[in-house]
Design a protein around this motif. Structure first.
Motif, PDB file in Angstrom:
ATOM      1  N   HIS A 296      11.515  -6.917  36.002  1.00  0.00           N
ATOM      2  CA  HIS A 296      11.094  -5.842  34.683  1.00  0.00           C
ATOM      3  C   HIS A 296      10.793  -6.429  33.611  1.00  0.00           C
ATOM      4  O   HIS A 296       9.728  -5.992  32.992  1.00  0.00           O
ATOM      5  N   LEU A 297      11.409  -7.517  33.240  1.00  0.00           N
ATOM      6  CA  LEU A 297      11.196  -8.101  31.939  1.00  0.00           C
ATOM      7  C   LEU A 297       9.630  -8.732  31.874  1.00  0.00           C
ATOM      8  O   LEU A 297       8.705  -8.497  30.862  1.00  0.00           O
ATOM      9  N   LEU A 298       9.339  -9.458  32.780  1.00  0.00           N
ATOM     10  CA  LEU A 298       7.908 -10.074  32.908  1.00  0.00           C
ATOM     11  C   LEU A 298       6.848  -9.065  33.190  1.00  0.00           C
ATOM     12  O   LEU A 298       5.864  -9.135  32.640  1.00  0.00           O
ATOM     13  N   ARG A 299       7.148  -7.888  33.784  1.00  0.00           N
ATOM     14  CA  ARG A 299       6.200  -6.924  33.922  1.00  0.00           C
ATOM     15  C   ARG A 299       5.865  -6.312  32.570  1.00  0.00           C
ATOM     16  O   ARG A 299       4.835  -5.794  32.173  1.00  0.00           O
ATOM     17  N   ALA A 300       7.028  -6.125  31.914  1.00  0.00           N
ATOM     18  CA  ALA A 300       6.823  -5.447  30.603  1.00  0.00           C
ATOM     19  C   ALA A 300       6.052  -6.535  29.588  1.00  0.00           C
ATOM     20  O   ALA A 300       5.263  -6.184  28.890  1.00  0.00           O
ATOM     21  N   PHE A 301       6.389  -7.794  29.836  1.00  0.00           N
ATOM     22  CA  PHE A 301       5.566  -8.809  29.019  1.00  0.00           C
ATOM     23  C   PHE A 301       4.193  -8.546  29.189  1.00  0.00           C
ATOM     24  O   PHE A 301       3.417  -8.849  28.169  1.00  0.00           O
ATOM     25  N   VAL A 302       3.713  -8.525  30.369  1.00  0.00           N
ATOM     26  CA  VAL A 302       2.290  -8.376  30.806  1.00  0.00           C
ATOM     27  C   VAL A 302       1.895  -7.369  30.152  1.00  0.00           C
ATOM     28  O   VAL A 302       0.552  -7.455  29.637  1.00  0.00           O
ATOM     29  N   LYS A 303       2.292  -6.077  30.186  1.00  0.00           N
ATOM     30  CA  LYS A 303       1.828  -4.810  29.396  1.00  0.00           C
ATOM     31  C   LYS A 303       1.576  -5.162  27.829  1.00  0.00           C
ATOM     32  O   LYS A 303       0.694  -4.882  27.503  1.00  0.00           O
ATOM     33  N   ARG A 304       2.741  -5.717  27.458  1.00  0.00           N
ATOM     34  CA  ARG A 304       2.481  -5.972  25.747  1.00  0.00           C
ATOM     35  C   ARG A 304       1.494  -7.054  25.690  1.00  0.00           C
ATOM     36  O   ARG A 304       0.761  -7.278  24.529  1.00  0.00           O
ATOM     37  N   TRP A 305       1.408  -8.028  26.665  1.00  0.00           N
ATOM     38  CA  TRP A 305       0.188  -8.949  26.091  1.00  0.00           C
ATOM     39  C   TRP A 305      -1.170  -8.622  26.065  1.00  0.00           C
ATOM     40  O   TRP A 305      -1.804  -8.837  25.399  1.00  0.00           O
ATOM     41  N   LEU A 306      -1.378  -7.514  27.131  1.00  0.00           N
ATOM     42  CA  LEU A 306      -2.610  -6.675  27.288  1.00  0.00           C
ATOM     43  C   LEU A 306      -2.742  -5.505  26.064  1.00  0.00           C
ATOM     44  O   LEU A 306      -3.835  -4.914  25.986  1.00  0.00           O
ATOM     45  N   GLY A 307      -1.574  -5.264  25.305  1.00  0.00           N
ATOM     46  CA  GLY A 307      -1.771  -4.511  24.302  1.00  0.00           C
ATOM     47  C   GLY A 307      -1.200  -3.165  24.785  1.00  0.00           C
ATOM     48  O   GLY A 307      -1.615  -1.930  24.225  1.00  0.00           O
ATOM     49  N   TYR A 308      -0.865  -2.955  26.079  1.00  0.00           N
ATOM     50  CA  TYR A 308      -0.540  -1.699  26.561  1.00  0.00           C
ATOM     51  C   TYR A 308       0.843  -1.094  26.137  1.00  0.00           C
ATOM     52  O   TYR A 308       1.844  -2.090  26.072  1.00  0.00           O
ATOM     53  N   PRO A 309       1.235   0.138  25.993  1.00  0.00           N
ATOM     54  CA  PRO A 309       2.394   0.703  25.576  1.00  0.00           C
ATOM     55  C   PRO A 309       3.302   0.669  27.030  1.00  0.00           C
ATOM     56  O   PRO A 309       2.725   0.381  28.168  1.00  0.00           O
ATOM     57  N   MET A 310       4.598   0.581  26.933  1.00  0.00           N
ATOM     58  CA  MET A 310       5.464   0.319  28.082  1.00  0.00           C
ATOM     59  C   MET A 310       5.312   1.538  29.164  1.00  0.00           C
ATOM     60  O   MET A 310       5.039   1.233  30.452  1.00  0.00           O
ATOM     61  N   GLU A 311       4.917   2.605  28.606  1.00  0.00           N
ATOM     62  CA  GLU A 311       4.598   3.776  29.638  1.00  0.00           C
ATOM     63  C   GLU A 311       3.307   3.774  30.290  1.00  0.00           C
ATOM     64  O   GLU A 311       3.114   4.776  31.148  1.00  0.00           O
ATOM     65  N   PHE A 312       2.373   2.892  30.042  1.00  0.00           N
ATOM     66  CA  PHE A 312       1.130   2.788  30.472  1.00  0.00           C
ATOM     67  C   PHE A 312       1.387   2.660  32.041  1.00  0.00           C
ATOM     68  O   PHE A 312       1.921   1.679  32.504  1.00  0.00           O
ATOM     69  N   PRO A 313       0.678   3.448  32.908  1.00  0.00           N
ATOM     70  CA  PRO A 313       0.911   3.220  34.443  1.00  0.00           C
ATOM     71  C   PRO A 313       0.023   2.121  34.789  1.00  0.00           C
ATOM     72  O   PRO A 313      -0.850   2.041  35.789  1.00  0.00           O
ATOM     73  N   LEU A 314       0.631   0.561  34.739  1.00  0.00           N
ATOM     74  CA  LEU A 314       0.061  -0.466  35.041  1.00  0.00           C
ATOM     75  C   LEU A 314       1.033  -0.867  36.241  1.00  0.00           C
ATOM     76  O   LEU A 314       2.045  -1.541  35.922  1.00  0.00           O
ATOM     77  N   SER A 315       0.482  -0.743  37.531  1.00  0.00           N
ATOM     78  CA  SER A 315       1.374  -1.124  38.638  1.00  0.00           C
ATOM     79  C   SER A 315       1.252  -2.569  39.038  1.00  0.00           C
ATOM     80  O   SER A 315       0.248  -3.260  39.027  1.00  0.00           O
ATOM     81  N   LEU A 316       2.620  -3.322  38.706  1.00  0.00           N
ATOM     82  CA  LEU A 316       2.670  -4.789  39.033  1.00  0.00           C
ATOM     83  C   LEU A 316       3.738  -5.072  40.155  1.00  0.00           C
ATOM     84  O   LEU A 316       4.731  -4.385  40.082  1.00  0.00           O
TER      85      LEU A 316
END
Length: 591
Positions: free
Chosen positions: A539-559
């Motif tokens: 979970h933490l690394l998927r959250a890191f990818v979202k924040r690296w790309l500037g997306y909020p946590m709830e952004f529907p980016l499936s990883l």
């Protein structure tokens, strides 16, 4: 002792579903422990692994037990009966005693040859100290070689007698205590579970896995000693199942004495107390026949606890208190921590577990048969694992090892010479992943200044949801009146009693800022290593990818991220302000 002898035996039994006679195993384990302390590990017994010699030695040791009364209480009668040809001690018992005496003398001879060593595996700690102390009290004649030889011979016998007393007393009592401890824990799986949770708080995980083959570390003695439930389990077992419940005789001094309310007791009167009775005083220990470890979890300095400690007599008290009490407690704590960090135990056969009626007890059947089962890793079943310390699964270990072999090394995707820093989560499974991933690199180890552990990479704190699967979490939230219009989503809703999405965002943003501040100076091929490696969790690394790309946590980016998997983040146009995800990449050249 723990990693090379005990845990492999239990691991093999757990894998094969083979039941274990833990009383025999404990007798071997404690003999190995105590003899290593007395004579040095290299010189000590290895009854855990040498099964045939174990059975031979323990058989001879037990042969002597029925006749200890005569040696202790009427030694003159023993001597007289032998002199007139009608010995009360049978020949087979005397033969067994000789076997034990010769074995102990052999251990002393080995220790004697190791006196000069200060190697922890070789140095005979107790034997050396005992010899030094006796040497100070012995005066050798200047011109009396015969007399000196006799004194040295007697010194050797005295040391052998003393070490033998410590060896036999120390091994037998601890073995009995551990046997009844496993029995009680096996009858109380809920306390097993509580104990296991407490053991997971240790800074060093005791476990035998391919990861630990590199490390084989144990927690510090003080850290183990400070675990309250572990201490309570040991104390309550020794209270209810004192290995020496029998009488402790003493002789009253002159001119008279007062004991337990009796005044003017004449001198030379034999009096005694016994742990069995003291430990069953219902005014001090309510429900004294019940095994209740929690009675020892009260505030330490309360009058109630002080009274319990005063009546606790598993090791006696005063000037003749057991000299090995601290060693025994620490030994029992370490062994219990090692076993129940890794296994669950259940009873297969406890017939005859009742203690014999003797000064030193043991199960009537002289055995206790248990089955050990390895703890199931939560990740296999989709359970949310945040703060709980779990080992990597065997599949996960294999995946990480394969990743390290293929992608880590000179000229490979992760080239240690190009790595500026490695950030690792404090969770033990992440630390183990790092050890496996970089096991072939001498320049990147946990002690390197290029490697640091940071709480910013700790897995999402799941709070009340720790150990649950998604369906259980959603059911629980409905009970709490939540999510009436939409199902729970961790990226949006966070965790009750744990972290919100914003709290995870804040700590990841702090780490990202630190990384970009460093890498901003390496956007155009400047000299020096510039790669950053993160070792963390799903979970933490998927959250890191979202924040690296500037997306909020709830952004529907499936990883998706598998154990041992590697993802690559970078920047577009060599610009630190244009973070990007590598959707496809070429492998670097070896040049």
């Amino acid at each position: 002792m723990i990693y090379d002898r005990l845990l492999p035996i239990l691991e093999s039994a757990a894998n094969s579903k083979e039941a274990v006679d833990v009383h025999e195993l404990n007798s071997a384990l404690t003999m190995d422990f105590v003899s290593a302390y007395l004579y040095g590990l290299q010189n000590a017994s290895n009854l855990l692994q040498d099964v045939l010699f174990r059975k031979h030695l323990l058989h001879n040791y037990q042969c002597r037990k029925p006749f200890e009364f005569y040696y202790q209480e009427v030694p003159g009668l023993v001597t007289l009966s032998q002199a007139i040809g009608l010995p009360i001690i049978p020949q087979w018992c005397r033969d067994a005693t000789q076997v034990m005496d010769e074995w102990n003398m052999d251990l002393c001879d080995k220790a004697e040859k190791s006196l000069a060593s200060d190697n922890p595996r070789i140095e005979p700690t107790v034997y050396k100290q005992m010899k030094l102390s006796m040497a100070k009290q012995m005066t050798l004649g200047k011109d009396d070689p015969k007399g000196n030889a006799q004194k040295l011979k007697q010194q050797k016998i005295d040391i052998a007698c003393e070490t033998y007393d410590q060896l036999t007393a120390g091994h037998e009592t601890s073995a009995v205590g551990l046997t009844y401890l496993y029995w009680e824990l096996s009858k109380h799986p809920e306390i097993q579970d509580e104990l296991r949770k407490e053991l997971r708080t240790l800074s060093v995980k005791i476990g035998r896995t391919p990861v630990m083959e590199f490390v084989k570390q144990l927690p510090g003695a003080k850290e183990i000693d400070a675990l309250p439930l572990l201490h309570a389990v040991i104390m309550e077992t020794l209270r209810l199942h004192a290995p020496i419940p029998g009488i402790q005789p003493r002789v009253t001094p002159a001119p008279s004495s007062t004991l337990a309310g009796y005044a003017n007791i004449p001198p030379n009167i034999r009096v005694s107390a016994q742990a069995y009775s003291l430990h069953r005083n219902p005014e001090v220990f309510p429900e004294p026949e019940a095994w209740q470890p929690r009675r020892w979890l009260k505030e330490y300095n309360t009058p109630e606890m002080e009274e319990m400690r005063r009546w606790f007599w598993a090791f006696g008290s005063g000037g003749r208190m057991c000299v090995g009490s601290n060693f025994a407690i620490q030994e029992m704590k370490l062994v219990t921590a090692a076993i129940y960090s890794n296994f669950k135990s259940t009873i297969v056969d406890d017939d005859g577990i009742e203690a014999i009626d003797a000064y030193t007890v043991k199960p009537t059947s002289d055995r206790l048969i248990l089955e050990f089962e390895r703890e199931t890793e939560w990740t296999k079943s989709g359970q949310y694992t945040g703060i709980t310390e779990l080992e990597l699964t065997s599949d996960g270990i294999a995946q990480v090892q394969n990743t390290g072999r293929v992608l880590v090394g000179p000229g490979k995707l992760i080239d240690p010479s190009r790595v500026a820093h490695v950030y690792v989560s404090p969770r033990q499974r992440a630390q183990a992943t790092f050890d496996l991933l970089f096991s072939g690199s001498s320049s990147l180890s946990s002690t390197s200044d290029r490697v640091s552990t940071t709480d910013r990479l700790a897995e999402w704190a799941y709070g009340e949801y720790e150990g649950m699967v998604t369906s259980q979490i959603r059911a629980l939230r409905k009970e709490h009146g939540l999510d009436s219009e939409r199902p729970w989503d961790i990226w949006r809703d966070g965790c009750e009693g744990g972290e919100s999405a914003q709290e995870v965002t804040d700590r990841l943003d702090d780490l990202i800022k630190e990384i970009r501040t460093f890498q901003a100076n390496h956007m155009h091929g400047e000299p020096g290593p510039a790669d950053i490696v993160l070792v963390a969790h799903g979970h933490l690394l998927r959250a890191f990818v979202k924040r690296w790309l500037g997306y909020p946590m709830e952004f529907p980016l499936s990883l998706m991220l598998e154990p041992g998997g590697i993802g690559v983040l970078s920047y577009q146009h060599h610009n630190v302000n244009e973070p990007a995800l590598f959707a496809g990449m070429a492998f670097p050249s070896a040049s």
